[in-house]
Design an enzyme around this catalytic site. Structure first.
Site, short mmCIF file in Angstrom:
data_model
loop_
_atom_site.label_atom_id
_atom_site.label_comp_id
_atom_site.label_asym_id
_atom_site.label_seq_id
_atom_site.Cartn_x
_atom_site.Cartn_y
_atom_site.Cartn_z
N GLY A 46 5.79 25.42 -49.41
CA GLY A 46 4.64 24.92 -50.16
C GLY A 46 3.76 24.08 -49.25
O GLY A 46 4.26 23.43 -48.33
N GLN A 51 -2.63 18.16 -46.86
CA GLN A 51 -1.73 18.13 -45.70
C GLN A 51 -2.39 18.72 -44.45
O GLN A 51 -1.90 18.51 -43.33
CB GLN A 51 -0.43 18.88 -46.00
CG GLN A 51 0.42 18.18 -47.04
CD GLN A 51 1.71 18.94 -47.30
OE1 GLN A 51 1.73 19.88 -48.10
NE2 GLN A 51 2.78 18.58 -46.60
N CYS A 95 9.55 17.84 -46.60
CA CYS A 95 8.10 17.93 -46.66
C CYS A 95 7.57 18.16 -45.25
O CYS A 95 8.03 17.50 -44.31
CB CYS A 95 7.54 16.63 -47.23
SG CYS A 95 5.75 16.63 -47.38
N LEU A 96 6.63 19.08 -45.11
CA LEU A 96 6.08 19.37 -43.78
C LEU A 96 5.38 18.15 -43.18
O LEU A 96 5.21 18.06 -41.97
CB LEU A 96 5.09 20.55 -43.85
CG LEU A 96 5.73 21.90 -44.24
CD1 LEU A 96 4.65 22.97 -44.35
CD2 LEU A 96 6.80 22.31 -43.24
N HIS A 137 6.46 18.99 -56.54
CA HIS A 137 6.31 18.33 -55.24
C HIS A 137 4.88 18.49 -54.72
O HIS A 137 4.25 17.52 -54.27
CB HIS A 137 7.32 18.95 -54.26
CG HIS A 137 7.23 18.47 -52.85
ND1 HIS A 137 8.28 17.84 -52.21
CD2 HIS A 137 6.21 18.54 -51.94
CE1 HIS A 137 7.89 17.55 -50.96
NE2 HIS A 137 6.66 17.96 -50.78
N GLU A 138 4.34 19.72 -54.81
CA GLU A 138 3.01 19.98 -54.27
C GLU A 138 1.91 19.34 -55.12
O GLU A 138 0.92 18.83 -54.59
CB GLU A 138 2.76 21.48 -54.13
CG GLU A 138 3.73 22.21 -53.18
CD GLU A 138 3.85 21.57 -51.81
OE1 GLU A 138 2.87 20.98 -51.32
OE2 GLU A 138 4.95 21.64 -51.22
N HIS A 141 1.33 15.87 -54.21
CA HIS A 141 0.48 15.67 -53.03
C HIS A 141 -1.00 15.51 -53.41
O HIS A 141 -1.72 14.74 -52.78
CB HIS A 141 0.57 16.88 -52.09
CG HIS A 141 1.71 16.82 -51.11
ND1 HIS A 141 1.82 15.83 -50.17
CD2 HIS A 141 2.78 17.63 -50.93
CE1 HIS A 141 2.92 16.04 -49.44
NE2 HIS A 141 3.53 17.13 -49.89
NI NI Z 1 5.33 17.96 -49.16
#
Ligand code: NI
Length: 171
Positions: A46, A51, A95-96, A137-138, A141
């Site tokens: 995701g 991000q 998380c990236l 989660h996304e 963000h």
């Molecule tokens: Ni994330």
């Protein structure tokens, strides 16, 4: 398509509240393709536009993790969680934007999400399992919330400190 640089903790842009998408045009389509390529390259399941530094309510999701799995990307624009199940499920999240850190987070097991696809068409999706977790989660963000906000304060402060120190080292 292009691979975009991914912002990481403690970049303050990760705390911004992203703005709704108003026009479904060619630049949006290009951004979605770039986000998808960036997410597959990372690799991740995701990615939120913020991000990659774009302050818009846009997500790409694809649960296919391995190279040989068939890719099934979903483009999620202007999402809203319209229902959550009372039951909760724990999942080990990462998380990236917080590389190499994983921690268990408890969230509603199932969610119903309303959003627009890449053409602006409204979609309603009921999700469970990993997809329910990924969506929550996304969507977090887009509101400047990170998964570490759902873990204990002690653990959160420790990981933030680690990333602040690393960022200083890199200058
Ligand atoms: Ni994330």
């Amino acid at each position: 398509m292009a691979i975009l640089p991914i912002l990481s903790l403690p970049d303050p842009r990760l705390r911004l509240v992203s703005k709704p998408v108003m026009t479904f045009d060619v630049p949006l389509r290009r951004l979605l393709d770039d986000m998808l390529e960036t997410m597959y390259d990372a690799p991740g399941i995701g990615l939120a536009a913020i991000q990659v530094g774009v302050e818009q309510r846009i997500l790409t999701i694809d649960l296919a993790r391995k190279e040989e799995e068939e890719k099934k990307p979903i483009f999620v624009i202007n999402p809203e969680i319209i229902w959550v199940s009372p039951e909760m499920s724990p999942y080990e999240e990462g998380c990236l934007s917080i590389p190499d850190f994983y921690e268990e987070v408890e969230r509603p097991s199932r969610v119903k999400v309303r959003f627009q696809d890449e053409t602006g068409k409204p979609v309603e999706l009921e999700a469970d399992g990993l997809l329910a977790t990924a969506l929550q989660h996304e969507i977090d963000h887009l509101n400047g919330v990170l998964f570490i906000d759902h873990i204990s304060r002690l653990k959160r402060e420790r990981i933030i400190k680690k990333f602040v120190k690393a960022a200083k080292r890199e200058g």
